[in-house]
Design an enzyme around this catalytic site. Sequence first.
Site, PDB file in Angstrom:
ATOM      1  N   GLY A 218       0.790  -1.227   0.000  1.00  0.00           N
ATOM      2  CA  GLY A 218       0.000   0.000   0.000  1.00  0.00           C
ATOM      3  C   GLY A 218       0.817   1.270   0.000  1.00  0.00           C
ATOM      4  N   SER A 219       0.230   2.339   0.516  1.00  0.00           N
ATOM      5  CA  SER A 219       0.846   3.655   0.449  1.00  0.00           C
ATOM      6  C   SER A 219       2.051   3.769   1.375  1.00  0.00           C
ATOM      7  CB  SER A 219      -0.188   4.718   0.831  1.00  0.00           C
ATOM      8  OG  SER A 219       0.442   5.961   1.060  1.00  0.00           O
TER       9      SER A 219
END
Lengths: 401, 158
Positions: free
Chosen positions: B77-78
Amino acid sequence: MVFLTKEEEAMLSGREGHAAKKSMEIIVALAKIFGAEKLIGISSAQVSGVSYKNVGDEGLEFLRVLSKDGKARVSSYLNPAGMDLENWRDFGISESFAKKQLEVIEVFKKLGIVPTCTCAPYLVADIPKFGQHLAWGESSAVAVANSIFGARTNRESGISALASALTGKTAYYGYHLDENRKPTLTVEVEAHLAGEDDFGALGYHVGKIVKSGVPYFRLKKKTATVDRLRSLAAALASSGSVALFHVEGFTPEAKIRGFEAGKMEKISFGQEELDSAKRELSDGAEPDLVCVGCPHASLEEIGKIAKLLLGKKVKKEFWICCSRSMMKAAEVAGYAKTIEDAGAKFACDTCMVVCPIEELGYRTIATNSAKASNYSRNLNGLKVCYGPLERCVSAAVEGKW
Amino acid sequence: MPANTAKNIVKKVQERKVLKGRIIFSGKCEGTALVSKEPISFYGSLDLKTGVFTEKKHELFGRSVKGSILVFPCGKGSTVGSYILYRLKKNNAAPQGIINSECEPIVAVGAIISEIPAVDRIDITKIKSGNKIKIEGGTISIESEIEKEGKKGKGQKG
């Protein structure tokens, strides 16, 4: 084992202060993970993780601790912040958000990082040189630096780019090496790409397919310009995680190294794929905000907007995102007056991805940026009307999409 | 008094395993394992104040990472996820230690800035939720309770 020079060892040991030590720990850990044998010096760093929306109070505290003895050792620049740093009140940003965002900027300034607050540092700060090693943490800027300039950077995170800024080093892996810069997929573009929105749609489509690979574009109709390739770069980097692409006959490495398209896996992008991608990028009916400048607008793009707005008045809120430096250039060029007379606004230091737009009450935006469309729909819960610049300006003026 | 009977009883025995991995952030800690077979995206999945998983689709939904030795294949993810680990630590809701199969940048950077001992290149199938874990540098000691069958000897009460 990662080989370290005496200078690097000194920073890691703590002899050069806490910030340099923490930064080196981060870079060395990343070197281990990516199998880098050593570190290299960089010419500049682009630091992301600037919007208070993303870093929060704890991120601010982390930066404050670093700023006690941390200082940038190379030219270092900032990504967009969560708001226009001077005119935030005009955009409806709250006092409490503004106070914190300004504190974040102050800490970065203390660290010696220049608050350019743009995703397009190559337009207003350092111009990357062919083959030059950088540590940039803005995905569209990374793709532009690597592809359009032939410079060399990996997709850094905000913190790893900051660590590179404070040490002047990055791990020697990925796109710093020749062997990783070869294309992995050929894209035969049969469709006629008439504008930046078409190039963005191409990037949106190919990004999903190629993921983190290196696409090689062969355009049947030679309509590429630097600004259009910037739209392509931003779309590829956000719908996929592309850091590097080549365009036959246009980008420097494609011209110098002459890649053989015949030996790679191939996909086609025809009119059908173009229409389908543009349909996927558009799910709104009528916009309440028109927003362009993702990536941040160039002077040429601002000039186009001024020409389209000359003698007109906008009926919808219309933002042009760009760096403060670029807005000042637009003032000198006479474009800014035309744009502001029409009632449109420059949104400097920020953009529609990192600004809390949904909290300002907007529900549907009109844009010509595939990256902005992707993030607005998936991250900010907005609906999007997607089309070329001319249609976006016309929607602002006529009040209808 | 009840007659002695030679019947099979089930005893709980402590079993110790030692695994060696690669140091991502060096440190010493001990705690109880919380294991996920799925990768974890720190950005958007956790309550920052309590460390409780809020992502409905995740295996660990509803569980808190606070004070645990968090064991999972890798992060995803981020990259803002690195700051999330830091925020959890500041709120006293972070895991005490992290064990990965193969660490990626978000978790590595998060562990380093939060000063959470982290080790990777570990076969996480050897660890179960509830095991007592000690991390020291790159060495993981796992204490688990396993059940062993054994006969009672003469003279022992039932």
